[in-house]
Design a protein around this motif. Structure first.
Motif: not given
Length: 76
Positions: A3-14, A41-51
């Motif tokens: 569902i486009p309005a769905q949110k994913y927890s930071k923990k789950d995404v990491l 590098e892409i994965i590390s950058a994205e992990q840092r970008n999730i605030q």
């Protein structure tokens, strides 16, 4: 179904990103023929970008899109 309005927890995404990195590094096709450092590098950058505590469906889709683009071809 996503569902486009769905949110994913930071923990789950990491956790997903870490698992994805492990799968790519251990797969013989990707390990032998790709520069895994670029994907790491892409994965590390994205992990840092999730605030925030969670990210949107669209943000998650963009992260995965960057990784799949770097892979070029998906066999798993």
């Amino acid at each position: 179904m996503h569902i486009p309005a769905q949110k994913y927890s930071k923990k789950d995404v990491l956790n997903d990103l870490k698992y994805f990195e492990i799968v790519i590094e251990s797969h013989p096709l990707y390990n032998d023929h790709l520069d895994n450092s670029k994907i790491s590098e892409i994965i590390s950058a994205e992990q840092r970008n999730i605030q925030e505590d969670s990210i949107s469906y669209f943000q998650y889709k963009v992260i995965l899109g960057k990784i799949f683009y770097a892979l070029g071809c998906v066999h798993t």
